[in-house]
Design a protein around this motif. Structure first.
Motif, PDB file in Angstrom:
ATOM      1  N   GLN A 131       0.816  -1.211   0.000  1.00 55.18           N
ATOM      2  CA  GLN A 131       0.000   0.000   0.000  1.00 55.18           C
ATOM      3  C   GLN A 131       0.852   1.265   0.000  1.00 55.18           C
ATOM      4  OE1 GLN A 131      -2.722  -1.653   3.379  1.00 55.18           O
ATOM      5  NE2 GLN A 131      -3.774   0.106   2.461  1.00 55.18           N
ATOM      6  N   ARG A 132       0.347   2.278  -0.688  1.00 51.42           N
ATOM      7  CA  ARG A 132       0.896   3.626  -0.668  1.00 51.42           C
ATOM      8  C   ARG A 132       2.423   3.647  -0.624  1.00 51.42           C
ATOM      9  NH1 ARG A 132      -4.142   4.569   2.074  1.00 51.42           N
ATOM     10  NH2 ARG A 132      -3.340   3.586   3.950  1.00 51.42           N
ATOM     11  N   ILE A 179      10.200   7.401  -9.221  1.00 49.48           N
ATOM     12  CA  ILE A 179       9.068   8.274  -8.927  1.00 49.48           C
ATOM     13  C   ILE A 179       8.921   8.320  -7.414  1.00 49.48           C
ATOM     14  CG2 ILE A 179       6.581   8.627  -9.124  1.00 49.48           C
ATOM     15  CD1 ILE A 179       6.707   7.243 -11.840  1.00 49.48           C
ATOM     16  N   GLN A 180       9.138   9.495  -6.864  1.00 49.43           N
ATOM     17  CA  GLN A 180       9.032   9.689  -5.411  1.00 49.43           C
ATOM     18  C   GLN A 180       7.642  10.244  -5.098  1.00 49.43           C
ATOM     19  OE1 GLN A 180      11.646   9.210  -2.924  1.00 49.43           O
ATOM     20  NE2 GLN A 180       9.830   9.355  -1.620  1.00 49.43           N
ATOM     21  N   PHE A 181       6.915   9.545  -4.234  1.00 47.36           N
ATOM     22  CA  PHE A 181       5.578  10.001  -3.855  1.00 47.36           C
ATOM     23  C   PHE A 181       5.656  10.839  -2.577  1.00 47.36           C
ATOM     24  CE2 PHE A 181       4.532   6.178  -6.356  1.00 47.36           C
ATOM     25  CZ  PHE A 181       3.625   6.723  -7.244  1.00 47.36           C
ATOM     26  N   ARG A 182       4.979  11.931  -2.573  1.00 47.61           N
ATOM     27  CA  ARG A 182       4.896  12.823  -1.413  1.00 47.61           C
ATOM     28  C   ARG A 182       3.537  12.613  -0.757  1.00 47.61           C
ATOM     29  NH1 ARG A 182       5.408  16.767  -4.194  1.00 47.61           N
ATOM     30  NH2 ARG A 182       3.263  17.557  -4.322  1.00 47.61           N
ATOM     31  N   TRP A 183       3.561  12.183   0.496  1.00 57.05           N
ATOM     32  CA  TRP A 183       2.323  11.867   1.218  1.00 57.05           C
ATOM     33  C   TRP A 183       2.143  12.798   2.418  1.00 57.05           C
ATOM     34  CZ3 TRP A 183      -0.877   8.305  -0.903  1.00 57.05           C
ATOM     35  CH2 TRP A 183      -0.335   7.375  -1.801  1.00 57.05           C
ATOM     36  N   HIS A 218       5.156   4.254   4.656  1.00 58.70           N
ATOM     37  CA  HIS A 218       5.368   4.223   3.215  1.00 58.70           C
ATOM     38  C   HIS A 218       6.730   3.587   2.940  1.00 58.70           C
ATOM     39  CE1 HIS A 218       1.936   6.885   2.927  1.00 58.70           C
ATOM     40  NE2 HIS A 218       2.499   7.654   3.835  1.00 58.70           N
ATOM     41  N   ARG A 219       6.695   2.526   2.146  1.00 53.43           N
ATOM     42  CA  ARG A 219       7.933   1.798   1.856  1.00 53.43           C
ATOM     43  C   ARG A 219       8.300   1.924   0.384  1.00 53.43           C
ATOM     44  NH1 ARG A 219       6.975  -4.147   3.935  1.00 53.43           N
ATOM     45  NH2 ARG A 219       4.868  -3.713   3.199  1.00 53.43           N
ATOM     46  N   PRO A 220       9.580   2.001   0.075  1.00 52.36           N
ATOM     47  CA  PRO A 220      10.003   2.070  -1.329  1.00 52.36           C
ATOM     48  C   PRO A 220       9.872   0.713  -2.011  1.00 52.36           C
ATOM     49  CG  PRO A 220      11.918   1.985   0.102  1.00 52.36           C
ATOM     50  CD  PRO A 220      10.726   2.095   1.010  1.00 52.36           C
ATOM     51  N   ILE A 221       9.622   0.741  -3.317  1.00 52.77           N
ATOM     52  CA  ILE A 221       9.553  -0.472  -4.127  1.00 52.77           C
ATOM     53  C   ILE A 221      10.553  -0.328  -5.263  1.00 52.77           C
ATOM     54  CG2 ILE A 221       8.104  -1.934  -5.596  1.00 52.77           C
ATOM     55  CD1 ILE A 221       5.687  -0.939  -4.060  1.00 52.77           C
TER      56      ILE A 221
END
Length: 283
Positions: free
Chosen positions: A248-249, A264-268, A274-277
């Protein structure tokens, strides 16, 4: 002097799927089934392009991309979701540009690259696309018949940022490459940048038929969307389970080839983990 009346925050437009708490404008707008800017991106903004909708969209003629719409959202709520469309465009543009340069392995991978996008807005874009299709009754069953589903009020609150996402709800990406339902490679198939750059399918609870989320593909990557507690479903190791191994997320998505990353870095803005994939690619 003209005195402008403040908007009626209690008004509920009968055709707007986001009318659960009012706040509608009096004008209904055409909400694109998939963002118009994305269609323009993948058709190189060619003014001669037409779309041939499948039968479930109930559009019997070829149409211009600007007309690939459903009248299911009022103007005010449509405008409120513009940031979600912009974020999806940034996401897709980044991956598409890399794929075009890479040429299915016949071109250049190039140097390390990173883009940052809003995870919250991207999550809302995925949910919006699914709800739009559900509100227009264009999802189909195995026999091709259209499916009418209940859209939960909770999903509208999440879409319009009126509520915090529960920890076990929301966006997901494959964390198990044996899950054949979810795509993760945006670069090594030409179809991804030509005619297979998006799709949407629902997750529906029966009796009564209620929208529980769905799976959306964009730019060669699959995203799950759950508006229910998916924690138990994530553990089922049945091959027919589309949520098998979903994370998730994610904090980020990275594709590495020859040691060179594209990220692609997600900003939450939520309080969840939040874990990197990372996906390691091979020529």
């Amino acid at each position: 002097m003209t005195v402008r009346q403040p908007p009626d925050l209690t008004y509920k437009h009968p055709k707007c799927y986001a009318n659960s708490r009012g706040g509608c404008s009096t004008k209904i707008s055409g909400e694109h089934y998939v963002s118009h800017a994305l269609i323009k991106l993948y058709t190189f903004d060619d003014p001669s392009v037409v779309i041939k909708p499948t039968a479930n969209y109930r559009i019997p003629v070829d149409i211009k991309p600007k007309n690939f719409v459903a009248n299911v959202l009022c103007t005010r709520h449509n405008n409120d979701l513009s940031d979600a469309d912009s974020t999806a465009l940034d996401f897709a543009t980044f991956l598409r540009d890399i794929a075009i340069r890479y040429k299915n392995g016949g071109g250049e991978w190039g140097p390390a690259e990173t883009i940052e996008v809003s995870g919250d807005d991207f999550q809302r874009w995925v949910l919006k696309l699914i709800i739009t299709h559900a509100a227009a009754d264009v999802f189909t069953e195995g026999d091709g018949k259209r499916v009418t589903t209940i859209i939960p009020d909770e999903s509208i609150d999440l879409l319009l940022d009126r509520a915090e996402w529960p920890r076990t709800w929301g966006l997901g990406v494959t964390g198990n490459l044996s899950n054949s339902h979810l795509k993760f490679d945006p670069f090594t198939r030409a179809e991804v940048v030509i005619n297979e750059w998006w799709s949407a399918q629902p997750l529906i609870k029966h009796d009564p038929r209620t929208l529980l989320g769905g799976i959306v593909d964009l730019a060669g990557v699959s995203f799950t969307m759950c508006i229910f507690n998916q924690s138990e479903a994530l553990l089922h190791d049945d091959k027919i389970n589309p949520l098998l191994g979903v994370l998730q997320r994610p904090d980020s998505l990275t594709w590495i080839l020859d040691g060179v990353p594209k990220t692609i870095q997600f900003r939450w803005n939520d309080r969840w983990q939040h874990r990197p994939i990372t996906f390691t690619m091979h020529r």
